[in-house]
Structure formats: structure tokens, C-alpha cells
Design an enzyme around this catalytic site. Sequence first.
Site, short mmCIF file in Angstrom:
data_model
loop_
_atom_site.label_atom_id
_atom_site.label_comp_id
_atom_site.label_asym_id
_atom_site.label_seq_id
_atom_site.Cartn_x
_atom_site.Cartn_y
_atom_site.Cartn_z
N LEU A 1 0.85 -1.20 0.00
CA LEU A 1 0.00 0.00 0.00
C LEU A 1 0.88 1.24 0.00
O LEU A 1 1.89 1.30 0.72
CB LEU A 1 -0.87 -0.01 1.26
CG LEU A 1 -1.75 1.21 1.53
CD1 LEU A 1 -2.93 1.25 0.56
CD2 LEU A 1 -2.24 1.19 2.97
N CYS A 2 0.50 2.25 -0.79
CA CYS A 2 1.15 3.55 -0.74
C CYS A 2 0.08 4.63 -0.92
O CYS A 2 -1.07 4.40 -0.57
CB CYS A 2 2.28 3.66 -1.77
SG CYS A 2 1.74 3.72 -3.49
N HIS A 3 0.44 5.78 -1.47
CA HIS A 3 -0.51 6.87 -1.62
C HIS A 3 -1.51 6.60 -2.75
O HIS A 3 -2.72 6.67 -2.54
CB HIS A 3 0.23 8.19 -1.85
CG HIS A 3 -0.65 9.38 -1.81
ND1 HIS A 3 -0.27 10.59 -2.33
CD2 HIS A 3 -1.90 9.59 -1.32
CE1 HIS A 3 -1.24 11.48 -2.15
NE2 HIS A 3 -2.24 10.89 -1.54
N GLY B 1 -0.64 3.97 -5.39
CA GLY B 1 -0.43 2.64 -5.95
C GLY B 1 0.83 2.48 -6.77
O GLY B 1 1.17 1.36 -7.15
N ILE C 1 -3.86 4.51 -0.51
CA ILE C 1 -4.65 5.00 0.62
C ILE C 1 -5.68 6.03 0.17
O ILE C 1 -6.71 6.21 0.81
CB ILE C 1 -3.75 5.53 1.76
CG1 ILE C 1 -4.56 5.61 3.06
CG2 ILE C 1 -3.12 6.85 1.38
CD1 ILE C 1 -3.73 5.71 4.31
#
Length: 113
Positions: free
Chosen positions: A70-72, A74, A99
Amino acid sequence: MVQHIRPLQLKDWLESVRGHGNPVVLDVREPSELQTASIKADGFELITIPMGVIPPRLSELDPHQPVACLCHHGGRSMQVANFLKARGFKHVANVAGGINAWSSELDPSVPRY
């Protein structure tokens, strides 16, 4: 090949891989991003390791555990997912939309930034 899952599909993915070990959501965002917006572990173990330090901290992850990155949005998480897959991790997914999508699809209380 790395699976792409949307936040709304995470629960189903977790159930589908649970037979391979306790699933992990690996949040690869920077500490300042985690202070702005974070998720709560619900049916998975949450591990936070910034993308830039994944290689030296790789031993903190179990290649037998399923991992959803998971990141900001993708992008970074997709790079980490490919990195893990190339190093023998069998059950790896990328949380597409990151996210930001988590906030809009699953939990609007998670701030968007």
C-alpha cells in the site's frame, strides 16, 4: 505476476490467501505520510516500512506470508510488490489506488492528501 486489488477487494483477497499464512498489509509510505493518514489493521498484520529502506530491511518480512503493498496512489507499492515477487515472495498484491482509494472506497475517516 503481481495481483492488483482495489481496497474494496482486500477483504476477499485476505480470505483467499489466509491458508498461506497470516496476511500482511505493507504500507511503504514515508513517516510524514503515515502521520497524515493511516489505516488500522483489521484481519491482517500492518507493517510500515518506507519504500526506500525495503531492501536493507527485507529480512523483517517473511516470504511465506501473503503481502499486500500500500502507498498513496499505488505506484510505489507496485514497485515494492514487483521487488518482493522477484525475491521469492509467492503471494503478493498491490493495493491499486493506494490509501487515496482506501479513503474513498472503504473508510472516509482516513484523510485524503
